[in-house]
Design a protein around this motif. Sequence first.
Motif, PDB file in Angstrom:
ATOM      1  N   ARG A  10       0.830  -1.179   0.004  1.00 58.61           N
ATOM      2  CA  ARG A  10      -0.008  -0.038  -0.047  1.00 58.61           C
ATOM      3  C   ARG A  10       0.974   1.387  -0.156  1.00 58.61           C
ATOM      4  NH1 ARG A  10      -3.938  -2.648   4.390  1.00 58.61           N
ATOM      5  NH2 ARG A  10      -5.187  -3.820   3.147  1.00 58.61           N
ATOM      6  N   SER A  11       1.992   1.175  -0.049  1.00 57.24           N
ATOM      7  CA  SER A  11       3.000   2.082  -0.221  1.00 57.24           C
ATOM      8  C   SER A  11       4.237   2.022  -0.919  1.00 57.24           C
ATOM      9  CB  SER A  11       3.188   2.915   1.191  1.00 57.24           C
ATOM     10  OG  SER A  11       4.178   1.893   1.928  1.00 57.24           O
ATOM     11  N   ALA A  12       5.083   3.099  -1.310  1.00 59.42           N
ATOM     12  CA  ALA A  12       6.183   2.758  -1.978  1.00 59.42           C
ATOM     13  C   ALA A  12       7.130   2.296  -0.882  1.00 59.42           C
ATOM     14  CB  ALA A  12       6.961   4.388  -2.566  1.00 59.42           C
ATOM     15  N   GLY A  13       7.132   2.472   0.320  1.00 58.39           N
ATOM     16  CA  GLY A  13       7.968   1.992   1.288  1.00 58.39           C
ATOM     17  C   GLY A  13       7.765   0.396   1.373  1.00 58.39           C
ATOM     18  N   SER A  14       6.536   0.102   1.372  1.00 58.34           N
ATOM     19  CA  SER A  14       6.257  -1.518   1.623  1.00 58.34           C
ATOM     20  C   SER A  14       6.841  -2.160   0.394  1.00 58.34           C
ATOM     21  CB  SER A  14       4.743  -1.832   2.028  1.00 58.34           C
ATOM     22  OG  SER A  14       3.965  -1.131   1.055  1.00 58.34           O
ATOM     23  N   LEU A  15       6.573  -1.594  -0.886  1.00 53.11           N
ATOM     24  CA  LEU A  15       7.143  -2.328  -1.877  1.00 53.11           C
ATOM     25  C   LEU A  15       8.602  -2.238  -1.791  1.00 53.11           C
ATOM     26  CD1 LEU A  15       6.590  -3.793  -4.630  1.00 53.11           C
ATOM     27  CD2 LEU A  15       6.465  -1.392  -5.686  1.00 53.11           C
ATOM     28  N   ASP A  46      16.953   2.218  -6.342  1.00 50.05           N
ATOM     29  CA  ASP A  46      16.147   3.344  -6.114  1.00 50.05           C
ATOM     30  C   ASP A  46      14.594   2.719  -5.664  1.00 50.05           C
ATOM     31  OD1 ASP A  46      17.644   5.431  -6.851  1.00 50.05           O
ATOM     32  OD2 ASP A  46      16.855   5.936  -8.597  1.00 50.05           O
ATOM     33  N   ALA A  47      14.330   1.401  -6.338  1.00 51.67           N
ATOM     34  CA  ALA A  47      13.265   0.674  -5.825  1.00 51.67           C
ATOM     35  C   ALA A  47      13.265   0.125  -4.368  1.00 51.67           C
ATOM     36  CB  ALA A  47      13.118  -0.483  -6.725  1.00 51.67           C
ATOM     37  N   GLU A  48      14.502  -0.176  -3.900  1.00 51.12           N
ATOM     38  CA  GLU A  48      14.661  -0.525  -2.625  1.00 51.12           C
ATOM     39  C   GLU A  48      14.716   0.531  -1.800  1.00 51.12           C
ATOM     40  OE1 GLU A  48      18.104  -2.988  -2.291  1.00 51.12           O
ATOM     41  OE2 GLU A  48      17.129  -4.857  -3.408  1.00 51.12           O
ATOM     42  N   ALA A  49      14.771   1.655  -2.144  1.00 47.10           N
ATOM     43  CA  ALA A  49      14.746   2.770  -1.243  1.00 47.10           C
ATOM     44  C   ALA A  49      13.436   3.397  -1.346  1.00 47.10           C
ATOM     45  CB  ALA A  49      15.775   4.075  -1.734  1.00 47.10           C
ATOM     46  N   GLY A  50      12.459   2.804  -2.032  1.00 46.71           N
ATOM     47  CA  GLY A  50      11.121   3.353  -1.964  1.00 46.71           C
ATOM     48  C   GLY A  50      11.039   4.916  -2.679  1.00 46.71           C
ATOM     49  N   LYS A  51      11.850   5.217  -3.653  1.00 51.86           N
ATOM     50  CA  LYS A  51      11.771   6.489  -4.339  1.00 51.86           C
ATOM     51  C   LYS A  51      10.515   6.473  -5.260  1.00 51.86           C
ATOM     52  CE  LYS A  51      16.273   7.903  -4.453  1.00 51.86           C
ATOM     53  NZ  LYS A  51      17.527   8.718  -5.001  1.00 51.86           N
ATOM     54  N   LEU A  52       9.887   7.522  -5.120  1.00 48.50           N
ATOM     55  CA  LEU A  52       8.576   7.486  -6.005  1.00 48.50           C
ATOM     56  C   LEU A  52       8.796   7.908  -7.417  1.00 48.50           C
ATOM     57  CD1 LEU A  52       6.502   9.455  -3.126  1.00 48.50           C
ATOM     58  CD2 LEU A  52       6.621   7.129  -3.786  1.00 48.50           C
ATOM     59  N   THR A  53      10.087   8.105  -7.697  1.00 47.13           N
ATOM     60  CA  THR A  53      10.173   8.376  -9.185  1.00 47.13           C
ATOM     61  C   THR A  53      10.651   7.458 -10.092  1.00 47.13           C
ATOM     62  OG1 THR A  53      12.472   9.152  -8.813  1.00 47.13           O
ATOM     63  CG2 THR A  53      10.992  10.782  -8.648  1.00 47.13           C
ATOM     64  N   VAL A  54      10.666   6.212  -9.333  1.00 48.77           N
ATOM     65  CA  VAL A  54      10.966   4.839 -10.157  1.00 48.77           C
ATOM     66  C   VAL A  54       9.996   4.763 -10.921  1.00 48.77           C
ATOM     67  CG1 VAL A  54      11.445   2.463 -10.055  1.00 48.77           C
ATOM     68  CG2 VAL A  54      12.569   3.838  -8.267  1.00 48.77           C
ATOM     69  N   GLN A  55      10.109   4.510 -12.570  1.00 45.54           N
ATOM     70  CA  GLN A  55       9.201   3.856 -13.426  1.00 45.54           C
ATOM     71  C   GLN A  55       8.383   2.599 -13.250  1.00 45.54           C
ATOM     72  OE1 GLN A  55      10.460   4.762 -17.501  1.00 45.54           O
ATOM     73  NE2 GLN A  55      10.879   6.951 -17.023  1.00 45.54           N
ATOM     74  N   LEU A  56       7.285   2.504 -13.411  1.00 47.09           N
ATOM     75  CA  LEU A  56       6.561   1.342 -13.191  1.00 47.09           C
ATOM     76  C   LEU A  56       7.000   0.173 -13.772  1.00 47.09           C
ATOM     77  CD1 LEU A  56       4.055  -0.044 -11.807  1.00 47.09           C
ATOM     78  CD2 LEU A  56       2.449   0.916 -13.800  1.00 47.09           C
ATOM     79  N   ASP A  57       7.187   0.484 -15.188  1.00 48.31           N
ATOM     80  CA  ASP A  57       7.645  -0.758 -16.195  1.00 48.31           C
ATOM     81  C   ASP A  57       8.915  -1.426 -15.407  1.00 48.31           C
ATOM     82  OD1 ASP A  57       9.265   1.542 -16.977  1.00 48.31           O
ATOM     83  OD2 ASP A  57       9.744   0.586 -18.721  1.00 48.31           O
ATOM     84  N   TYR A  82      -6.147  -8.355   7.631  1.00 46.06           N
ATOM     85  CA  TYR A  82      -5.647  -7.896   6.442  1.00 46.06           C
ATOM     86  C   TYR A  82      -4.282  -6.969   6.839  1.00 46.06           C
ATOM     87  CZ  TYR A  82      -5.742  -6.531   1.713  1.00 46.06           C
ATOM     88  OH  TYR A  82      -5.249  -6.206   0.380  1.00 46.06           O
ATOM     89  N   GLN A  83      -3.108  -7.169   6.400  1.00 48.18           N
ATOM     90  CA  GLN A  83      -2.067  -6.490   6.955  1.00 48.18           C
ATOM     91  C   GLN A  83      -1.315  -5.903   5.886  1.00 48.18           C
ATOM     92  OE1 GLN A  83       0.312  -9.321   9.194  1.00 48.18           O
ATOM     93  NE2 GLN A  83      -1.086  -9.199  11.132  1.00 48.18           N
ATOM     94  N   ASP A  84      -0.432  -4.930   6.129  1.00 48.66           N
ATOM     95  CA  ASP A  84       0.648  -4.274   5.018  1.00 48.66           C
ATOM     96  C   ASP A  84       1.612  -5.299   4.960  1.00 48.66           C
ATOM     97  OD1 ASP A  84       1.052  -1.643   3.459  1.00 48.66           O
ATOM     98  OD2 ASP A  84       3.004  -2.011   4.659  1.00 48.66           O
ATOM     99  N   ALA A  85       2.269  -5.082   3.858  1.00 48.53           N
ATOM    100  CA  ALA A  85       3.586  -5.938   3.620  1.00 48.53           C
ATOM    101  C   ALA A  85       4.758  -5.858   4.626  1.00 48.53           C
ATOM    102  CB  ALA A  85       3.852  -5.761   2.192  1.00 48.53           C
ATOM    103  N   LEU A  86       4.662  -4.622   5.247  1.00 46.28           N
ATOM    104  CA  LEU A  86       5.833  -4.535   6.034  1.00 46.28           C
ATOM    105  C   LEU A  86       5.421  -5.450   7.558  1.00 46.28           C
ATOM    106  CD1 LEU A  86       6.592  -0.806   6.286  1.00 46.28           C
ATOM    107  CD2 LEU A  86       8.050  -2.626   5.330  1.00 46.28           C
TER     108      LEU A  86
END
Length: 90
Positions: A10-15, A46-57, A82-86
Amino acid sequence: MEARAALAVRSAGSLASVIAARRALSGFTQQALADAAGVSRKLVCDAEAGKLTVQLDGLIKICVALGCDVVVREADRTRLGYQDALASLE
């Protein structure tokens, strides 16, 4: 049929946490994951840092390289527990 783990993101951080945890479990370095996904090491970082500018593809390519499906479905907000990924990673 084998049960598959499902995590609600549910968030960039949990992804970011899911990607980092799956990478560690897979034994990939950031560079090896980048090579497998066909993306740059910076994008993995950047993906592991949860940066919001990472492109979806790029995120989808990383998830596929980690053996994860990307699924969008309506959230079940009435289901107990129902829990968040973290929280699921603990």
